[in-house]
Design a protein around this motif. Sequence first.
Motif, PDB file in Angstrom:
ATOM      1  N   GLN A 270     -24.106 -36.875 -16.480  1.00  0.00           N
ATOM      2  CA  GLN A 270     -22.870 -37.620 -16.240  1.00  0.00           C
ATOM      3  C   GLN A 270     -22.750 -38.858 -17.122  1.00  0.00           C
ATOM      4  O   GLN A 270     -21.653 -39.381 -17.319  1.00  0.00           O
ATOM      5  CB  GLN A 270     -22.786 -38.025 -14.771  1.00  0.00           C
ATOM      6  CG  GLN A 270     -23.950 -38.873 -14.279  1.00  0.00           C
ATOM      7  CD  GLN A 270     -23.856 -39.171 -12.793  1.00  0.00           C
ATOM      8  OE1 GLN A 270     -22.871 -38.820 -12.147  1.00  0.00           O
ATOM      9  NE2 GLN A 270     -24.868 -39.817 -12.248  1.00  0.00           N
ATOM     10  N   ASP A 271     -23.872 -39.340 -17.653  1.00  0.00           N
ATOM     11  CA  ASP A 271     -23.826 -40.506 -18.537  1.00  0.00           C
ATOM     12  C   ASP A 271     -23.624 -40.136 -20.004  1.00  0.00           C
ATOM     13  O   ASP A 271     -23.512 -41.015 -20.857  1.00  0.00           O
ATOM     14  CB  ASP A 271     -25.125 -41.314 -18.409  1.00  0.00           C
ATOM     15  CG  ASP A 271     -25.304 -41.900 -17.016  1.00  0.00           C
ATOM     16  OD1 ASP A 271     -24.279 -42.219 -16.390  1.00  0.00           O
ATOM     17  OD2 ASP A 271     -26.457 -42.022 -16.566  1.00  0.00           O
ATOM     18  N   ALA A 272     -23.604 -38.827 -20.292  1.00  0.00           N
ATOM     19  CA  ALA A 272     -23.489 -38.384 -21.682  1.00  0.00           C
ATOM     20  C   ALA A 272     -22.069 -37.901 -21.976  1.00  0.00           C
ATOM     21  O   ALA A 272     -21.398 -37.319 -21.121  1.00  0.00           O
ATOM     22  CB  ALA A 272     -24.493 -37.268 -21.964  1.00  0.00           C
ATOM     23  N   LYS A 273     -21.630 -38.122 -23.187  1.00  0.00           N
ATOM     24  CA  LYS A 273     -20.335 -37.619 -23.635  1.00  0.00           C
ATOM     25  C   LYS A 273     -20.513 -36.188 -24.127  1.00  0.00           C
ATOM     26  O   LYS A 273     -21.459 -35.880 -24.842  1.00  0.00           O
ATOM     27  CB  LYS A 273     -19.819 -38.490 -24.774  1.00  0.00           C
ATOM     28  CG  LYS A 273     -18.456 -38.064 -25.327  1.00  0.00           C
ATOM     29  CD  LYS A 273     -18.057 -38.908 -26.514  1.00  0.00           C
ATOM     30  CE  LYS A 273     -17.872 -40.365 -26.115  1.00  0.00           C
ATOM     31  NZ  LYS A 273     -17.356 -41.183 -27.250  1.00  0.00           N
ATOM     32  N   PRO A 274     -19.640 -35.259 -23.714  1.00  0.00           N
ATOM     33  CA  PRO A 274     -19.764 -33.874 -24.174  1.00  0.00           C
ATOM     34  C   PRO A 274     -19.720 -33.786 -25.703  1.00  0.00           C
ATOM     35  O   PRO A 274     -18.866 -34.396 -26.349  1.00  0.00           O
ATOM     36  CB  PRO A 274     -18.556 -33.183 -23.543  1.00  0.00           C
ATOM     37  CG  PRO A 274     -18.209 -34.021 -22.362  1.00  0.00           C
ATOM     38  CD  PRO A 274     -18.524 -35.433 -22.765  1.00  0.00           C
ATOM     39  N   THR A 275     -20.673 -33.053 -26.262  1.00  0.00           N
ATOM     40  CA  THR A 275     -20.718 -32.794 -27.692  1.00  0.00           C
ATOM     41  C   THR A 275     -20.845 -31.290 -27.903  1.00  0.00           C
ATOM     42  O   THR A 275     -21.148 -30.547 -26.969  1.00  0.00           O
ATOM     43  CB  THR A 275     -21.905 -33.505 -28.357  1.00  0.00           C
ATOM     44  OG1 THR A 275     -23.130 -32.940 -27.834  1.00  0.00           O
ATOM     45  CG2 THR A 275     -21.884 -35.008 -28.093  1.00  0.00           C
TER      46      THR A 275
END
Length: 364
Positions: A270-275
């Motif tokens: 949840q703390d990561a931006k989708p890549t």
Amino acid sequence: MIVSIHRVDPSGAISLMAANVPYSNLQWTRRLSTCGEFAAELACAFPGEWPGRYLLTSDERDEVGVIEKVTASEDSSGNACSISGRFAECLWARWVAPAGGSTAKGANWRQAVTAALTNWHMSDIPALSMGSGTSSATGSSYSLVAEQGKSCMESVYAVTFDAGSRPLVSYDRDKDPGHLVVSLVDGVDRTRGQTANAVCVFALSLGTADSMEYSGDYSSMCSEVLAHASKNEGQSDEVSVSRTVGVPGFDAAAMWKARAFEDVSSLIDQDAKPTAALVDSAGALRAYDHQAAVSIDGKISCAGYLDTWDLGDLVEAELPSLSLVAEQRIEEVREVWKAEGHTVEATVGTKQLSRIARALIGRR
């Protein structure tokens, strides 16, 4: 096989309670896709107080048992006692992810699994040493997600099974009496497409199998998964990534193309931006849900057990009636020790197969 029972105190310290415990029947079931189990009929009274925290070890197998059930009977003819339980990987089934889930990270699946096994357990577990096959995290591009309410054991096996590996907890009282050793054991490729290892083929024609039974349902097989993830960065700023991921085992020459859609947002921290890389990784996990439902059950010869094949090894099974050769894992081994001797039963390919190769048997 000689077995011993060890006591574990609330702090996790391990001490030998009874060595060379006599028994009349011992069953030892090893599994690739989940935790194995054992059962024994003792030829003596239970050598300790029950209930209690006890481990069972053997002199011939690496697995460690956790005694979870004891039954006893007493009458004028004497006493009888039986014990059973699961192998020590079940200690990680006692921990479940909290609300919102938990994430273990690493540069690859092996590092993420190592992080999960290191951290996702209850506080009274014995001291742990990370052994062969484990790896400390050198990055964070791979995320192992334990969804809310899911145990560490469930989450770990879901990853290791797909990788053809399995967690193994062992104990060597002479070498390291204070620690359980956690390893990741990889299956060996014993198919005819490689030359590094001895080949193992189960077939009636070779005398290595007594019977083979095939079931294949391709009605829900897909060729690709459209994996999508999105995250709201602000009131009107949404990050959205879609990627197409191939389904392992799809053969365009023999199967119809089909696409499935999977929202993999929950598999990304949840703390990561989708890549693209994160969505590809999450989509690859979901792709396994869209394979054909294929199983091959075989009653196989147990000659060569532990020498030329073992649990988790990738072997071949031949079915001339379908002109088919299947590459599959040995997924369960059940051993029984009695006064009459030692027997071994193996199960090959009861789960979804990651690859089916068609061939004319006579041309191999």
